[in-house]
Write an enzyme that holds these catalytic residues in place. Sequence first.
Site: not given
Length: 329
Positions: A15, A106, A134, A138, A189, A242, A252, A254, A277
């Site tokens: 990012w 975030k 948002g 990346a 989110k 998002d 993603s 997560n 992370v």
Amino acid sequence: MGEQQVVTVWGAGSWGTALALVLARSGRQVRLVARNDVQAELLNSSRENARYLPGIPLPANLHVMADPVVAMQGAAACVYALPCATVDSCLPLLADGDYPVIAACKGLHPQTLERTDQMFARHIAAQRIALLSGPSFAAEVARGQPTAITMAASDLAKAEAAAAFFDDTSFRIYSSDDLIGVAMGGALKNVIAIAAGMADGLGFGHNSVAAAVTRGLSEMARLTVACGGRYETLMGLSGLGDLVLTCTGTLSRNRRFGAEVARGAAAAAAVASIGQVVEGVRTAEAADRLAGHLGIELPLIQTVHRVLSGSVCLPDAVHALMSRPERAE
């Protein structure tokens, strides 16, 4: 004027590098702060962040360095693209000065339950803080693919001033003065994306993911409004936008983490396999605790944390969610 401005980006992960590329395309002189001299030398010599963004060249006006103090000399702004967990150790170095500090991370703090803006405000004057949040993978941002995102600050003029550093036409920024709403949407989110990933890992279909997104958005809005944010912010880019991206996109972290856990991986092993992370893990714990303090019921978010903490197994958690008493939507 743009060519004379120096903007420093802290964090040479995916990012941070992507945002540095946007700033460089905007004509800024960009200093990207790497974790150490070895990483800085590698990126400067190869002109590519091969680990996170392979195949995307670093332009000549983007210089990588390891010393954050040197990197901030004469800078017009700082973009903080490190994980939220690093705030207390790094932000004291940014306490002095009048340049804006743009948070590009975030999360909620699992101990203090603070939002990103609150974590920053312990070290930085409130009028200097902006949040960038948002739907923005990346890799797509780095390639210059069209992206719309939100910049929030204490008032719209400050948000617009922070957004002005990113005047790349492929990176469209909308301004907001709802710091709470933007911070909460960006954090929560990630928890819902873990739930969506778990549904995928269990072999469930699109119906389950749609249910997670929809009910998850309702929980995000409920907690955000209780914290003082605005409902309509959660219907915008930093909330719904998002959320949809993070719950459905294959990039993603997560979502991938949730899928790995559902397939039987331990949480630590799932994070290790992703190699970056996974902010939703910390945020799930914080959101569960915050909901308890506020007396708010968040069945999906709280269930994610309880599965990750080992207090309930995933099959039992799914059964408990689906067996809840029926109610009006």
